[in-house]
Design a protein around this motif. Structure first.
Motif, PDB file in Angstrom:
ATOM      1  N   SER A   1       3.487  -4.615  -3.540  1.00 30.50           N
ATOM      2  CA  SER A   1       2.470  -4.861  -4.552  1.00 30.50           C
ATOM      3  C   SER A   1       2.441  -3.799  -5.653  1.00 30.50           C
ATOM      4  CB  SER A   1       1.083  -4.976  -3.901  1.00 30.50           C
ATOM      5  OG  SER A   1       0.850  -3.827  -3.109  1.00 30.50           O
ATOM      6  N   THR A   2       2.968  -2.590  -5.364  1.00 34.14           N
ATOM      7  CA  THR A   2       2.844  -1.510  -6.366  1.00 34.14           C
ATOM      8  C   THR A   2       4.166  -1.147  -7.044  1.00 34.14           C
ATOM      9  OG1 THR A   2       3.260   0.216  -4.730  1.00 34.14           O
ATOM     10  CG2 THR A   2       0.953  -0.450  -5.068  1.00 34.14           C
ATOM     11  N   TYR A   3       5.295  -1.517  -6.410  1.00 28.23           N
ATOM     12  CA  TYR A   3       6.625  -1.110  -6.905  1.00 28.23           C
ATOM     13  C   TYR A   3       6.755   0.409  -7.027  1.00 28.23           C
ATOM     14  CZ  TYR A   3       6.622  -6.051  -7.917  1.00 28.23           C
ATOM     15  OH  TYR A   3       6.506  -7.405  -7.789  1.00 28.23           O
ATOM     16  N   ARG A  15       4.735  -2.741   2.748  1.00 20.02           N
ATOM     17  CA  ARG A  15       3.791  -3.714   2.228  1.00 20.02           C
ATOM     18  C   ARG A  15       3.246  -3.269   0.871  1.00 20.02           C
ATOM     19  NH1 ARG A  15      -1.512  -5.204   5.580  1.00 20.02           N
ATOM     20  NH2 ARG A  15      -2.091  -3.227   4.607  1.00 20.02           N
ATOM     21  N   PHE A  16       2.912  -1.970   0.740  1.00 21.01           N
ATOM     22  CA  PHE A  16       2.376  -1.495  -0.535  1.00 21.01           C
ATOM     23  C   PHE A  16       3.447  -1.437  -1.618  1.00 21.01           C
ATOM     24  CE2 PHE A  16      -1.349  -0.061   1.890  1.00 21.01           C
ATOM     25  CZ  PHE A  16      -2.339  -0.552   1.060  1.00 21.01           C
TER      26      PHE A  16
END
Lengths: 256, 215
Positions: B179-181, B175-176
């Protein structure tokens, strides 16, 4: 025999598939009698002994202890109840001792009497001490089996069997797994039992012991009793050729 | 490596690790239950029961755990089994690892010398008494290490439930990443936390094994 037999094996027959290992064996043992069963390995002597408490069930014939048929035909549940009861009266000692390694000597002896005879902990303790004293192992009461020698283990195993106050004791090559110097201490315990008139059936390779302690000797070969009689006859003057051969070979090996 | 990012997201990973721990504990408990029942079935006197035990083991060891999870979570509703993702995860993984534990437990029991059973039965104990007081106490000691191996596998196996969107360590990492790549950082954090859980569990098992060893 005028007296009714104490242990009565009638027409014992056992097959594994097409292999017949016991062929119509009859054996009557009276109370207090000590019987040795000798014979080459594979003769069926251990199988016969193990049939007496139904550890190796017969495929034919009957085993009686006093007025009770050991191998009664019953539905599974009833049979289990019956055999568990009967086995309490039949002590057995194994070649490899089969002490419970996770329990101390004391606990090994107390387990079954507490569980099956409803003895209190204190009563069971007392019983364990008595039985161990008898076999000269009281000092090791709180040891684990792994801390004992083979001879000591076997003496404890005998005490464990005796704690159930059996009517008859079965010995399945009780000294065969022991180093030669440890055999005597076990033999002494068995002799003591003999003096107390314990009924005993002994499968053994110790001809000297059989001769000095037993009232009767059976020689078995290939699933049949080839010859039986008092020890001096069987050992000194056997009539059967197979018995003579066996004893000759056995003596030759023993003297090596 | 983006340390600042790691410090920012790591509380979410701690929370996710907690979910992984809960999954692991519940799965272990269910697995041990299924394993005990499975082993009892495999060792039953009755051929039918033995067959059922063997069928259970073959099915769950012979198909991918992921398929089993999907079958339960996505296929379940079709036959009236409605579970949330966490429940499906625990049940799916638990029943799966139970098949492995069946074989571990059975192996421990049959490794005990048959002379032990014979001695117990000869004294007059019933089948159950011999099992309960003579065989199992010895077999249980033998089982601790191999069951530890099963538990190790199941902890890592909990990563599979990310696929049915249970918010545990692997799912949280994914999930992260969205959003953060930063896949390296995210998978690294979850990897370290898995390792911590497995390390502590392993030490616990080793301690237990030492503690119950027979003199």
């Amino acid at each position: 025999m005028t007296e009714k037999p104490f242990v009565d094996i009638r027409h014992a027959q056992k097959s594994f598939g097409s292999l017949e290992v016991l062929k119509d064996i009859n054996l009557q043992v009276s109370r207090g009698q000590i019987v040795a069963i000798i014979g080459p390995s594979g003769s069926g002597k251990s199988t016969l002994l193990r049939a007496i408490n139904d550890l190796d069930p017969l495929t034919g014939g009957e085993v009686w202890l006093e007025d009770t048929q050991v191998n009664k035909k019953l539905p599974h549940r009833q049979y289990e109840k019956h055999i568990n009861q009967v086995r309490q009266d039949i002590g057995m000692v194994f070649q490899h001792f089969n002490l419970f390694p996770h329990l101390t000597v004391r606990e090994n002896i107390k387990l079954a009497p507490k569980m099956l005879k409803g003895l209190s902990d204190a009563e069971a303790d007392k019983l364990a001490e008595e039985q161990l004293d008898k076999v000269g192992m009281l000092e090791r009461i709180d040891y684990y089996p792994s801390q004992l020698s083979g001879g000591q283990k076997q003496r404890v195993a005998i005490a464990r069997a005796l704690a159930m106050k059996p009517k008859v004791m079965l010995f399945d090559e009780a000294t065969s797994a022991l180093d030669p110097e440890l055999v005597e201490e076990v033999n002494l315990v068995m002799k003591k039992l003999a003096e107390e008139h314990m009924t005993m059936i002994i499968v053994t390779h110790e001809m000297g012991f059989a001769e000095s302690v037993c009232d009767r000797v059976l020689f078995m070969d290939q699933g049949v009793v080839v010859e039986e009689g008092p020890p001096d006859v069987i050992f000194r003057n056997p009539t059967n050729e197979r018995t003579r051969n066996f004893l000759r070979k056995h003596l030759a090996n023993a003297n090596k | 490596m983006d340390i600042e990012l790691i410090l920012k997201v790591y509380p979410y990973f701690i929370e996710a690790a907690w979910v992984t721990i809960q999954l692991s504990v519940l799965t272990t408990l269910l697995g041990l239950t299924c394993g005990a029942l499975g082993a009892a079935a495999r060792l039953s006197r009755l051929a039918v029961v033995r067959f059922l035990g063997a069928a259970y083991v073959s099915f769950f060891r012979g198909t991918p755990a992921l398929i089993q999870l999907f079958l339960l979570y996505f296929g379940g509703p079709q036959i009236g089994i409605q579970l949330d993702a966490f429940e499906a995860g625990v049940i799916g993984l638990g029943v799966n690892i139970g098949a492995y534990m069946t074989e571990t437990i059975r192996g421990g029991i049959i490794a005990i010398d048959k002379g032990q059973r014979e001695a117990a039965r000869t004294l007059g104990m019933s089948r159950w008494q011999a099992m309960r007081y003579v065989i199992l106490p010895q077999a249980a000691r033998l089982m601790i290490r191999p069951l530890g191996v099963n538990i190790n596998a199941l902890i890592k196996g909990t990563a599979l439930v990310a696929a049915i969107s249970v918010v545990e360590l692997t799912y949280t990492a994914q999930r992260f990443i969205g959003s953060t790549y930063k896949p390296f950082e995210m998978f690294l954090i979850s990897g370290i936390l898995y390792m911590a859980i497995i390390y502590v569990t392993g030490r616990g098992i080793a301690w237990l094994d030492r503690r119950v060893r027979i003199v």
